[in-house]
Design an enzyme around this catalytic site. Structure first.
Site, PDB file in Angstrom:
ATOM      1  N   GLU A 122      -5.367  -8.185  -0.263  1.00 34.72           N
ATOM      2  CA  GLU A 122      -6.145  -7.971   0.967  1.00 34.72           C
ATOM      3  C   GLU A 122      -7.527  -7.538   0.520  1.00 34.72           C
ATOM      4  O   GLU A 122      -7.669  -6.871  -0.501  1.00 34.72           O
ATOM      5  CB  GLU A 122      -5.587  -6.825   1.829  1.00 34.72           C
ATOM      6  N   GLU A 174       0.818  -1.223   0.000  1.00 30.51           N
ATOM      7  CA  GLU A 174       0.000   0.000   0.000  1.00 30.51           C
ATOM      8  C   GLU A 174       0.846   1.266   0.000  1.00 30.51           C
ATOM      9  O   GLU A 174       0.436   2.299   0.544  1.00 30.51           O
ATOM     10  CB  GLU A 174      -0.970   0.000   1.198  1.00 30.51           C
TER      11      GLU A 174
END
Ligand SMILES: [Ca+2]
Length: 492
Positions: free
Chosen positions: A424, A332
């Site tokens: 995720e 991320e």
């Protein structure tokens, strides 16, 4: 680590009954000129749409038609287009928008069901953005843009029937020429499986038994975290058994993936709200990656390398146990909330290449398959150090749309030549919709806590459906990749 997800902007589900607003307004349909038997574009001006809490403006220039729609400020504010489709068909969608005040996110709903979100890069002039695909039903459909982060302007949307999918061209050759036999075997399996079935995955080994209780099946993959092996956590007494757990999972025949919430090597603030255990968040450390990388003789730079060496010790234990790892460092990054992404793409990419070089070339960790986790091209570290590209997807709770926009952007990022995974997620994409949209996510890995079991992100009903779906692979359906099933027989 459920608190990890609290930073997410939650776009609340819309429960808006448009019928209450009276007769819905059918917007003007303009068929634009097309060439070479291309499917025509269908264009819908925002100012002719159905407005709820939003308003038409003519401020500035460069818009199409007689204005644009703005003032997405309250949670319920939205703009709805009514589109009539002659039959059920998958359409490509573009949105013309303006977002002068930085990165924005808009929510999309199709027929009053949340359908993913749209990341709007900052721009001063109206420009078109490919906004993914929508599977319209025969008859009347509503397409709504919902507030999201707000503070953007919408000029029009444009639709075009999709063309047949081009085939994936993934060779599966790993970037590390010395990759272990186990890593190659796992990669070959993933490539063979790509486009046919999605592997089921879950963070935290302890959740596997709950999933089995609810669905009758176990996930094919478990996600582990190197977080507590970080030096600045170990110094505070953190202890981890993730490596032992991963080896145990591998012995059951499961696939293993690791990420690393890397607690900064130094500069931990450690005060209320910025505790030492939050040391992977940019807001809880003074560590400056850009500065550290600018001087390879600096203490900060040396500490970065020492941290990588500390993690290498753990990965070596997995290598010794012949566990291939789907490895996802610096995840991320483009979100900017972690220190490794807080200084923009260049330091993040540079650090990723350092991590790769050190683990592969110095430590010879040939059991790693390398996953990059940001979507934007300017964040991509390069084809020579990435095996798989991915995104973490946290849509509105209950939004089981296939995240086709993310999928298509990732396919484009790697010219359709590398695998694409959802590393995720909150709500899991519905495999039926994935098939209809051609969103061939290689796997999903649901985050723990509420994301798994609050009944809102993923109801037990949908978990049962997904885990028992013919296009979803569970542990019992995995081939004996690592000779573990034979090993178990022998023990018995
Ligand atoms: Ca317009």
């Amino acid at each position: 680590m459920t608190a990890l997800r609290s930073r997410r902007v939650v776009i609340s589900a819309l429960a808006v009954c448009l019928a209450l607003l009276g007769a819905a307004l059918v917007v003007t349909l303009a068929v634009l000129p097309s060439s070479n038997k291309e499917e025509p574009f269908l264009k819908y001006e925002a100012e002719s749409g159905l407005l709820q809490g939003t308003m038409v403006s003519q401020e500035g220039e460069g818009f199409s038609g007689s204005g644009f729609v703005t003032d997405f400020t309250d949670e319920q504010d939205q703009l709805t287009f009514e589109v009539v489709a002659p039959k059920a068909v998958l359409y490509n969608v573009w949105v013309s928008y303006r977002a002068p005040n930085g990165n924005k996110v808009a929510g999309i709903s199709l027929n009053n069901q949340p359908h993913g979100e749209l990341v709007l890069q900052p721009n001063d002039q109206f420009s078109e953005l490919k906004a993914g695909k929508l599977l319209l039903q025969e008859g009347t459909n509503t397409i709504s843009l919902t507030r999201g982060w707000g503070y953007y302007d919408i000029d029009y949307i444009k639709l075009q029937k999709t063309k047949p999918e081009t085939k994936h061209q993934v060779s599966g050759e790993l970037v590390n020429g010395n990759a272990s036999a186990e890593a190659k075997k796992l990669m070959n399996y993933l490539v063979k499986n790509y486009g046919k079935s999605m592997l089921s995955g879950q963070t935290e080994l302890d959740n596997v038994s709950w999933i089995e209780k609810v669905t009758g099946k176990e996930p094919a993959m478990v996600g582990f975290d190197l977080i507590d092996y970080s030096k600045t956590r170990a110094e505070h007494g953190a202890i981890s058994y993730e490596v032992e757990k991963a080896i145990g999972w591998h012995k059951q025949g499961g696939i293993t993936t690791f990420l690393w919430h890397w607690n900064a090597p130094t500069g931990i603030i450690d005060e209320p709200g910025k505790e030492w255990w939050r040391g992977f968040y940019a807001d809880s450390v003074t560590f400056d990656l850009e500065k550290a990388l600018s001087d390879t003789e600096s203490e900060e730079y040396k500490l970065l390398l020492a941290d990588i060496d500390t993690i290498a010790v753990q990965l070596q234990r997995l290598k010794d146990a012949h566990v291939p790892i789907l490895f996802r460092p610096l995840h991320e990054a483009e979100g900017g909330w972690f220190w490794w992404g807080a200084k923009g793409p260049e330091p993040a990419k540079q650090l990723y290449r350092i991590v790769y070089d050190r683990l592969v070339n110095k430590h010879e960790l040939n059991n790693l398959i390398w996953i990059w986790n940001s979507v934007q091209p300017e964040w991509y570290p390069g084809d020579d150090v990435v095996d798989i590209v991915s995104v973490d997807s946290y849509p509105t709770p209950g939004d089981h749309s296939p995240a086709i926009n993310y999928f298509d952007n990732l396919v484009a990022l790697v010219s359709n030549k590398k695998l694409v995974a959802m590393t995720e997620n909150g709500s899991i994409p519905d495999p039926d919709l994935m098939k209809a949209y051609g969103a061939n996510w290689c796997w999903f890995v649901t985050w723990e806590g509420d994301y798994l079991n609050d009944g809102k992100h993923n109801s037990q009903e949908i978990l049962k459906k997904i885990y028992n779906h013919s296009n979803v692979t569970t542990l019992d359906e995995l081939p004996d990749l690592f000779g573990m099933k034979k090993a178990v027989d022998k023990e018995e």
